[in-house]
Design a protein around this motif. Structure first.
Motif, PDB file in Angstrom:
ATOM      1  N   GLU A 292       0.822  -1.209   0.000  1.00  0.00           N
ATOM      2  CA  GLU A 292       0.000   0.000   0.000  1.00  0.00           C
ATOM      3  C   GLU A 292       0.857   1.260   0.000  1.00  0.00           C
ATOM      4  O   GLU A 292       0.531   2.245  -0.676  1.00  0.00           O
ATOM      5  N   THR A 293       1.956   1.242   0.735  1.00  0.00           N
ATOM      6  CA  THR A 293       2.845   2.409   0.746  1.00  0.00           C
ATOM      7  C   THR A 293       3.492   2.600  -0.615  1.00  0.00           C
ATOM      8  O   THR A 293       3.599   3.728  -1.116  1.00  0.00           O
ATOM      9  N   GLU A 294       3.929   1.495  -1.238  1.00  0.00           N
ATOM     10  CA  GLU A 294       4.549   1.614  -2.558  1.00  0.00           C
ATOM     11  C   GLU A 294       3.554   2.161  -3.578  1.00  0.00           C
ATOM     12  O   GLU A 294       3.913   3.000  -4.418  1.00  0.00           O
ATOM     13  N   LYS A 295       2.317   1.707  -3.522  1.00  0.00           N
ATOM     14  CA  LYS A 295       1.303   2.253  -4.427  1.00  0.00           C
ATOM     15  C   LYS A 295       1.202   3.765  -4.284  1.00  0.00           C
ATOM     16  O   LYS A 295       1.197   4.509  -5.279  1.00  0.00           O
ATOM     17  N   ARG A 296       1.103   4.234  -3.065  1.00  0.00           N
ATOM     18  CA  ARG A 296       0.929   5.675  -2.826  1.00  0.00           C
ATOM     19  C   ARG A 296       2.144   6.468  -3.285  1.00  0.00           C
ATOM     20  O   ARG A 296       2.004   7.577  -3.805  1.00  0.00           O
ATOM     21  N   ILE A 297       3.333   5.903  -3.079  1.00  0.00           N
ATOM     22  CA  ILE A 297       4.539   6.599  -3.542  1.00  0.00           C
ATOM     23  C   ILE A 297       4.521   6.711  -5.062  1.00  0.00           C
ATOM     24  O   ILE A 297       4.839   7.765  -5.628  1.00  0.00           O
ATOM     25  N   ILE A 298       4.139   5.642  -5.747  1.00  0.00           N
ATOM     26  CA  ILE A 298       4.047   5.685  -7.210  1.00  0.00           C
ATOM     27  C   ILE A 298       3.046   6.732  -7.651  1.00  0.00           C
ATOM     28  O   ILE A 298       3.320   7.563  -8.531  1.00  0.00           O
ATOM     29  N   TRP A 299       1.854   6.728  -7.051  1.00  0.00           N
ATOM     30  CA  TRP A 299       0.796   7.659  -7.449  1.00  0.00           C
ATOM     31  C   TRP A 299       1.174   9.111  -7.143  1.00  0.00           C
ATOM     32  O   TRP A 299       0.699  10.029  -7.819  1.00  0.00           O
ATOM     33  N   ALA A 300       2.035   9.303  -6.139  1.00  0.00           N
ATOM     34  CA  ALA A 300       2.450  10.658  -5.767  1.00  0.00           C
ATOM     35  C   ALA A 300       3.582  11.186  -6.640  1.00  0.00           C
ATOM     36  O   ALA A 300       3.901  12.371  -6.601  1.00  0.00           O
ATOM     37  N   SER A 301       4.184  10.316  -7.460  1.00  0.00           N
ATOM     38  CA  SER A 301       5.424  10.644  -8.161  1.00  0.00           C
ATOM     39  C   SER A 301       5.182  11.244  -9.547  1.00  0.00           C
ATOM     40  O   SER A 301       4.171  10.961 -10.193  1.00  0.00           O
ATOM     41  N   ASP A 302       6.164  12.021  -9.976  1.00  0.00           N
ATOM     42  CA  ASP A 302       6.208  12.520 -11.357  1.00  0.00           C
ATOM     43  C   ASP A 302       7.342  11.874 -12.135  1.00  0.00           C
ATOM     44  O   ASP A 302       7.222  11.651 -13.341  1.00  0.00           O
ATOM     45  N   ILE A 303       8.446  11.582 -11.452  1.00  0.00           N
ATOM     46  CA  ILE A 303       9.604  10.939 -12.083  1.00  0.00           C
ATOM     47  C   ILE A 303      10.044   9.787 -11.202  1.00  0.00           C
ATOM     48  O   ILE A 303      10.273   9.969  -9.991  1.00  0.00           O
ATOM     49  N   TRP A 304      10.132   8.597 -11.787  1.00  0.00           N
ATOM     50  CA  TRP A 304      10.557   7.412 -11.044  1.00  0.00           C
ATOM     51  C   TRP A 304      12.014   7.123 -11.373  1.00  0.00           C
ATOM     52  O   TRP A 304      12.431   7.228 -12.528  1.00  0.00           O
ATOM     53  N   LEU A 305      12.796   6.759 -10.367  1.00  0.00           N
ATOM     54  CA  LEU A 305      14.213   6.458 -10.563  1.00  0.00           C
ATOM     55  C   LEU A 305      14.451   4.956 -10.452  1.00  0.00           C
ATOM     56  O   LEU A 305      14.050   4.316  -9.478  1.00  0.00           O
ATOM     57  N   PHE A 306      15.111   4.404 -11.473  1.00  0.00           N
ATOM     58  CA  PHE A 306      15.438   2.976 -11.535  1.00  0.00           C
ATOM     59  C   PHE A 306      16.915   2.899 -11.888  1.00  0.00           C
ATOM     60  O   PHE A 306      17.303   3.110 -13.033  1.00  0.00           O
ATOM     61  N   THR A 307      17.769   2.591 -10.907  1.00  0.00           N
ATOM     62  CA  THR A 307      19.196   2.855 -11.053  1.00  0.00           C
ATOM     63  C   THR A 307      20.123   1.651 -10.882  1.00  0.00           C
ATOM     64  O   THR A 307      21.293   1.819 -10.528  1.00  0.00           O
ATOM     65  N   PRO A 308      19.704   0.408 -11.109  1.00  0.00           N
ATOM     66  CA  PRO A 308      20.621  -0.722 -10.873  1.00  0.00           C
ATOM     67  C   PRO A 308      21.863  -0.666 -11.752  1.00  0.00           C
ATOM     68  O   PRO A 308      21.847  -0.122 -12.851  1.00  0.00           O
ATOM     69  N   PHE A 309      22.927  -1.253 -11.232  1.00  0.00           N
ATOM     70  CA  PHE A 309      24.177  -1.400 -11.965  1.00  0.00           C
ATOM     71  C   PHE A 309      23.940  -2.424 -13.068  1.00  0.00           C
ATOM     72  O   PHE A 309      23.673  -3.595 -12.790  1.00  0.00           O
ATOM     73  N   SER A 310      24.044  -2.000 -14.321  1.00  0.00           N
ATOM     74  CA  SER A 310      23.628  -2.832 -15.451  1.00  0.00           C
ATOM     75  C   SER A 310      24.347  -4.179 -15.456  1.00  0.00           C
ATOM     76  O   SER A 310      25.568  -4.249 -15.306  1.00  0.00           O
ATOM     77  N   GLY A 311      23.552  -5.229 -15.622  1.00  0.00           N
ATOM     78  CA  GLY A 311      24.033  -6.598 -15.593  1.00  0.00           C
ATOM     79  C   GLY A 311      23.605  -7.351 -14.353  1.00  0.00           C
ATOM     80  O   GLY A 311      23.634  -8.578 -14.329  1.00  0.00           O
ATOM     81  N   TRP A 312      23.180  -6.606 -13.299  1.00  0.00           N
ATOM     82  CA  TRP A 312      22.852  -7.228 -12.027  1.00  0.00           C
ATOM     83  C   TRP A 312      21.354  -7.393 -11.797  1.00  0.00           C
ATOM     84  O   TRP A 312      20.939  -8.211 -10.981  1.00  0.00           O
ATOM     85  N   GLU A 313      20.523  -6.617 -12.464  1.00  0.00           N
ATOM     86  CA  GLU A 313      19.073  -6.682 -12.250  1.00  0.00           C
ATOM     87  C   GLU A 313      18.458  -7.694 -13.201  1.00  0.00           C
ATOM     88  O   GLU A 313      18.612  -7.587 -14.424  1.00  0.00           O
TER      89      GLU A 313
END
Length: 483
Positions: free
Chosen positions: A359-380
């Motif tokens: 529920e908290t993650e849903k609200r954070i998504i709905w509250a956001s304008d820009i989402w950050l997805f930053t894994p070190f490429s090759g590891w995710e």
């Protein structure tokens, strides 16, 4: 009947998940119920849950999270043999339409109850071995008693820890689903455990569970197209039976009700404004009229939470940051990042939510304008947080990793940075990190400029349309052969 065995699952109010795998398995459960697919998922019930953090003398101290049993229905008792002793407990079930989630609760003896008390937390290698062996034996017993093996269309094993099931009962349509390319995705045990429990004299030392699983299963499944190459590089002798089924999300579970069925960028803008205001109010975040940038994921090194910490220092704009996530108590880097997230939240424009439930993650998504997805490429392996944001029309600034590269196009439905690496390079690669951070910051500035100019809404709508089409559970269920 589809049968899935998993170490964790996130459904309802139960605290039986730690991260992406648990939420993904919960999404499959709800999608099966919605689509009318006969589906049974089996996991352990952890009385102490995962981990929570309490503040003591200004420090974050790990403690047991606890769990809930009152939403489950007792189905019956079970007994299996492990370590030469009788192990017993009960099956508890949670139903939704055609889907059933079965929780294996261990009652006795004391050593077995202790080994299964918490998710991903064990005192000894023996506890870790017998925790998953008990799950496997109890799951096999459940299928025999309540389903029947002739009625099992697919036996899907989520992560290598569930491979023990195939040592107890082989199935011609068993599949091993590997959810991480990282070393911890291929757990090992001393071969003495297999000798003591099964009488096997294994040829390898230590015994690699992923190797066992791929050897015995009909098929190996990687959770993104990119990960197929990584698995083939690690297990080339099994490459002929490995294919990719890219992860997805259950759209009805994650979309804000105001965001269903939108037909234009303008409709998206108006709906997002309503959703954002409601979510900010529920979270207690003050960000009216401001751009909200969010980073909310499991806290560990390869996901690079330090990128957003540096960004908070560097961005000279009137924006609000929402941070979320917790670390395993034994992950020193992750625990240190939690402390730094907490320190950053002393700023007026930074908010931190360490307990990232659904529920908290849903609200954070709905509250956001820009989402950050930053894994070190090759590891995710795949990643799903950017999918959940995208189906709500929230575009991401993302590294080229996991499933991102299958749909996201720079400047069209999000912003991309960094290299697209196919193999695991060391995480302590400062030159790569520094170069990629510079590009990451530049892409965040591009996103903020797009928001100021109004072009942002075209990009957001493109994300809304493309993500809902590709990252839906309907597509995933077709790829798995469920429908």
């Amino acid at each position: 009947m589809i049968v899935s065995i998993t170490p964790e699952i996130g459904i309802g109010e139960l605290r039986n998940f730690a991260g992406g795998l648990g939420v993904l398995e919960g999404d499959k459960f709800y999608a099966a119920a919605r689509l009318g697919v006969p589906y049974t998922v089996i996991t352990l019930f952890y009385p102490e849950g995962y981990v929570s953090y309490a503040e003591e003398n200004g420090e974050l101290v790990p403690t047991a999270e606890g769990n809930l049993l009152d939403r489950l229905t007792y189905l019956g008792g079970w007994e299996v043999e492990a370590r030469g002793e009788r192990v017993s407990g009960g099956y508890y079930i949670y139903r939704a339409g055609s889907a059933a989630a079965v929780f294996v609760k261990v009652d006795a003896p004391e050593w077995a109850a202790r080994a299964t008390r918490r998710l991903y937390y064990e005192d000894t290698e023996s506890d870790r071995f017998y925790k998953y062996l008990i799950l496997a034996k109890a799951a096999v017993s459940y299928v025999e008693r309540y389903i029947g093996w002739d009625n099992v269309r697919y036996l899907d094993l989520q992560e290598a820890y569930t491979v023990f099931a195939l040592l107890v009962k082989r199935h011609p349509r068993a599949r091993l689903v590997v959810h991480t390319p990282a070393p911890w995705g291929h757990p090992t045990f001393n071969k003495r455990f297999f000798r003591d429990e099964f009488g096997f004299e294994m040829a390898m030392e230590p015994v690699v569970l992923t190797e066992l699983g791929l050897s015995m299963a009909q098929e190996g499944i990687a959770v993104s197209k990119k990960m197929v190459g990584q698995l083939c590089n690690t297990f080339p002798h099994h490459c002929h039976k490995i294919r990719g089924v890219t992860n997805a999300v259950e759209v009805p579970r994650w979309e804000h009700p105001a965001l269903a069925g939108l037909k234009s960028a303008e409709e998206l803008r108006r709906a997002r404004e309503r959703a954002k205001e409601e979510a900010l109010r529920a979270l207690g975040v003050e960000a009216r009229g401001k751009v909200v940038i969010s980073w909310a994921r499991r806290m560990t090194h390869y996901k690079r939470p330090h990128f957003v910490l540096q960004l908070i220092e560097d961005v000279d704009r009137d924006v609000v940051f929402i941070l979320g996530g917790r670390a395993h108590p034994n992950d020193r880097y992750g625990v240190e990042m939690m402390k730094k997230f907490r320190e950053a939240s002393a700023r007026d424009n930074v908010y931190y939510f360490p307990h990232l439930d659904v529920e908290t993650e849903k609200r954070i998504i709905w509250a956001s304008d820009i989402w950050l997805f930053t894994p070190f490429s090759g590891w995710e392996a795949s990643g799903t947080s950017f999918m959940k944001a995208g189906i709500n029309g929230v575009p991401s600034v993302a590294s080229r990793d996991g499933a991102v590269v299958e749909v996201m196009e720079d400047g069209r439905n999000g912003w991309l940075f960094g290299g697209n690496r196919e193999r695991l390079l060391p995480l302590d690669s400062p030159d790569i990190d520094q170069n990629e951070y510079r590009e990451f910051r530049q892409k965040v500035e591009e996103a903020l400029d797009a928001y100021s100019s109004g072009r942002y809404w075209e990009i957001a709508y493109n994300a809304y349309v493309t993500f809902r089409s590709y990252f839906s559970m309907e597509r995933l269920f077709r790829d798995y052969g469920y429908i």
